[in-house]
Design an enzyme around this catalytic site. Structure first.
Site, PDB file in Angstrom:
ATOM      1  N   ASN A 130      -0.971  22.418   2.543  1.00 43.48           N
ATOM      2  CA  ASN A 130      -1.796  23.716   3.784  1.00 43.48           C
ATOM      3  C   ASN A 130      -2.334  24.472   2.799  1.00 43.48           C
ATOM      4  OD1 ASN A 130      -3.664  25.263   4.679  1.00 43.48           O
ATOM      5  ND2 ASN A 130      -1.909  26.332   6.344  1.00 43.48           N
ATOM      6  N   ASN A 135      -8.983  27.643   5.746  1.00 40.65           N
ATOM      7  CA  ASN A 135     -10.380  26.774   6.941  1.00 40.65           C
ATOM      8  C   ASN A 135      -9.255  26.250   7.770  1.00 40.65           C
ATOM      9  OD1 ASN A 135      -8.508  25.029   5.264  1.00 40.65           O
ATOM     10  ND2 ASN A 135     -10.186  24.471   3.614  1.00 40.65           N
ATOM     11  N   ASP A 136      -8.096  27.124   8.024  1.00 39.95           N
ATOM     12  CA  ASP A 136      -7.352  25.804   9.341  1.00 39.95           C
ATOM     13  C   ASP A 136      -8.277  25.711  10.030  1.00 39.95           C
ATOM     14  OD1 ASP A 136      -5.682  26.269   7.186  1.00 39.95           O
ATOM     15  OD2 ASP A 136      -4.140  27.189   8.142  1.00 39.95           O
ATOM     16  N   GLY A 155      -2.987  22.369   9.968  1.00 39.36           N
ATOM     17  CA  GLY A 155      -3.748  23.314   8.464  1.00 39.36           C
ATOM     18  C   GLY A 155      -3.313  22.654   7.102  1.00 39.36           C
ATOM     19  N   ASP A 157      -4.636  20.033   4.457  1.00 40.24           N
ATOM     20  CA  ASP A 157      -5.780  20.207   3.566  1.00 40.24           C
ATOM     21  C   ASP A 157      -6.282  19.338   2.397  1.00 40.24           C
ATOM     22  OD1 ASP A 157      -4.978  22.069   2.224  1.00 40.24           O
ATOM     23  OD2 ASP A 157      -6.089  23.487   3.459  1.00 40.24           O
ATOM     24  N   ASP A 322     -10.268   0.745   9.317  1.00 40.28           N
ATOM     25  CA  ASP A 322      -9.720   0.715  10.584  1.00 40.28           C
ATOM     26  C   ASP A 322      -9.780  -0.364  11.693  1.00 40.28           C
ATOM     27  OD1 ASP A 322      -8.427   2.555  11.903  1.00 40.28           O
ATOM     28  OD2 ASP A 322      -9.819   2.861  13.134  1.00 40.28           O
ATOM     29  N   GLU A 351      -7.727  -3.159   8.159  1.00 39.25           N
ATOM     30  CA  GLU A 351      -6.915  -3.849   9.395  1.00 39.25           C
ATOM     31  C   GLU A 351      -7.046  -4.665  10.703  1.00 39.25           C
ATOM     32  OE1 GLU A 351      -4.283   0.160  12.412  1.00 39.25           O
ATOM     33  OE2 GLU A 351      -6.658  -0.729  12.517  1.00 39.25           O
TER      34      GLU A 351
END
Length: 611
Positions: A130, A135-136, A155, A157, A322, A351
């Protein structure tokens, strides 16, 4: 004065009329010179459209939804500049919209993607560090930070990643793969970020688009690469389009929701029913992830342009895609080809989570297996899930060998390498963010970690390390996905244990770290490992021996999976050892005579540079 008033009125009306423009801007001198710009706003399709500066409009496409207008323009030989789109009714301009063509970076088209010379470090941004507590939680997103909830936002980032890039590099990392960073506005579990709500915007809890560009720049300054985790198969149900789809078939509808059967074999099984094949490909991965219809040309073009836009904008070096094999087969092949046509040296790993080498090889570019059905995915790289199955399935706990137990499982994995078009371009790994933690399965047994990492670091392909493994981090998938995605110790202010620094690590963490860093930093300079040939020998007494070699050098790897010390008769390996007398252990630096027998301790690995 009247002219000024008119301009003010039309500018104001433009903001009211156009809610979104995507891509938000484009680039001059692209190989893909035709760009399809999506204008979105209330009843925008009622307007006629023109554009300034001699740019040719190739096509204007309207759909059953009058709030969308898809305008294709040809930018060939058009220099970087601001264009002006005019929207008219009854031959009178009612509003205008500026659109920028930006300059590309020098040699952008020929950027070099990740390859077998790299080691990839995989992390989950929310759980790594964090760097900016401000910006959490953000006003524009639903889920707020709650570090006590293992499945909630914690949190982590982009700023936290940037602040710890030197730590990441110290491990021998040359490429970074963060799980998706685009906005995921689900009300719970959004840290996962595979259900995206805006694919042109970084999630505000991670930072800004500019922060992501800065991450790339910081990586490149350190000689490292940035791999974006891209999702072609689905979006999140909170995606802004879901309340106002451009077309009914933008997503697969049955009508509404139907879940995939996850039977990817139906995509090439010549005996599969059409019903099973369709529900696999078109069904939703989960109920909160609407399945995108890549067979719709508008959707496909949107995804192609979005991917290329991110490559240019954020200066990317690769994609990990993905759920690659759940997409429309023809559509995803076209998506992949469009990107690699634009960037001939760019790498994309898909994937393809299957449990058979032939089935995985089907999805790699120029596969002879795919060619049987006249199919080419154009996908440069796939993931070695069968090797993962052996490692994650507990092979290093199988002390006694039998016909199909013990290290023979690892050997058998590589006997099928002939199926792959390009074995150097396969991603190899012991675990990732969706699997059980290696150190959970093996209960933090350092010797077993040494064996696994020695294997991953020296076989063909591109090694990937999952964050925290290098300090012995555990996590039990049976407890829940949040447990295999624990916070990295030291990533949050007030953490009692800071594993980012030597002085902050426990003795056990330091042991794991030192070995990992030494191993992968050694690998960085070894072309014999990156693209050398392989000769391996049938395991005896649960001991697996193989050689990586080229014209200049040779490396001998011995993995003793037995719980007993073993003596190897070197004469058995004479086709690879006859020109050598000693081997230098890359971890201890010790010189070992290889003319006669080699003694190797129980549950251990030796990597020997032959002299």
């Amino acid at each position: 004065m009247k002219k000024l008033l008119f301009l003010l009125l039309t500018t104001t009306f433009a903001f009211a009329q156009i809610d979104r423009v995507e891509p938000p801007f484009w680039y001059a001198n692209m190989n893909l010179s035709e760009v399809q710009i999506m204008f979105y706003g209330k009843n925008i399709a009622q307007n006629e459209v023109s554009v300034s500066n001699g740019v040719v409009i190739k096509n204007i496409q309207k759909t059953e939804n009058p709030n969308y207008l898809f305008v294709t323009v040809d930018t060939k030989n058009i220099p970087a500049q601001d264009l002006l789109f005019s929207f008219s009714k009854n031959k009178k301009v009612t509003f205008t919209q500026k659109y920028s063509l930006k300059s590309r970076r020098e040699n952008s088209r020929f950027r070099k993607g990740f390859d077998s010379s790299d080691m990839i470090y995989l992390l989950m941004p929310d759980r790594f560090a964090n760097g900016n507590p401000n910006n959490d939680s953000t006003q524009e997103t639903i889920e707020k930070a709650n570090r006590t909830n293992k499945d909630g936002r914690h949190g982590g980032d982009i700023e936290g990643i940037i602040k710890n890039l030197d730590y990441i590099k110290s491990l021998g990392t040359t490429a970074l793969w963060p799980t998706p960073l685009c906005e995921d506005n689900d009300e719970k579990g959004s840290y996962h970020t595979y259900g995206q709500s805006d694919v042109y915007k970084i999630d505000s809890r991670f930072g800004t688009n500019e922060d992501y560009v800065r991450l790339s720049a910081e990586l490149h300054q350190r000689g490292m690469k940035n791999i974006m985790d891209y999702v072609t198969n689905h979006w999140g149900y909170q995606h802004w389009m879901m309340n106002d789809l451009p077309t009914y078939d933008w997503i697969h509808q049955f009508p509404g929701f139907a879940q995939t059967n996850y039977r990817m074999t139906s995509q090439f099984d010549q005996n599969a029913s059409k019903t099973d094949a369709q529900i696999c490909m078109d069904g939703w991965f989960v109920k909160s992830m609407p399945d995108l219809n890549q067979s719709n040309p508008l959707v496909l073009n949107y995804l192609i342009q979005n991917a290329i836009w991110w490559i240019e904008y954020a200066d990317l070096d690769g994609f990990r895609v993905d759920t690659y094999s759940y997409c429309d087969k023809k559509g995803i092949a076209a998506w992949t080809k469009a990107i690699t046509d634009e960037y001939p040296h760019f790498n994309i790993v898909g994937e393809v989570w299957m449990h058979d080498q032939a089935q995985m090889a089907y999805w790699q570019k120029d596969s002879k297996i795919g060619a049987i059905q006249s199919y080419n995915s154009n996908l440069p790289s796939v993931m070695d899930f069968t090797l993962h199955d052996a490692i994650n399935g507990g092979v290093f706990n199988e002390n006694k060998a039998s016909w199909d137990k013990g290290i023979i499982k690892v050997y058998e994995n590589f006997t099928n390498d002939f199926l792959y078009p390009n074995t150097n371009n396969i991603l190899v790994f012991a675990e990732n963010h969706d699997t059980n933690r290696f150190n959970q399965i093996y209960q933090g047994d350092f010797k077993k970690y040494q064996m696994a990492m020695s294997l991953v670091a020296t076989i063909r392909g591109i090694p990937q390390l999952y964050y925290g493994s290098e300090i012995g981090m555990k996590g039990d998938k049976n407890v829940g996905d949040g447990d295999i995605r624990r916070d990295f110790p030291g990533g949050w202010k007030g953490d009692s244990n800071n594993a980012f620094s030597n002085e902050g690590r426990t003795k056990e963490q330091q042991q794991f770290f030192d070995f990992t860093a030494k191993l992968f930093n050694w690998r960085k300079g070894k072309s014999v490992i990156h693209n050398g040939k392989t000769t391996h020998y049938v395991p005896e007494n649960n001991v697996y021996t193989y050689f990586r070699y080229n014209d200049a050098e040779s490396v001998m790897v011995i993995i003793n999976n037995s719980d007993e010390k073993q003596d190897l008769a070197v004469a058995r390996f004479k086709e690879n050892t006859q020109h050598y007398s000693t081997g230098k252990d890359v971890i201890s630096g010790q010189s070992i005579n290889i003319k006669n027998n080699i003694t190797i301790e129980a549950k251990s690995a030796l990597i020997l540079e032959l002299k």
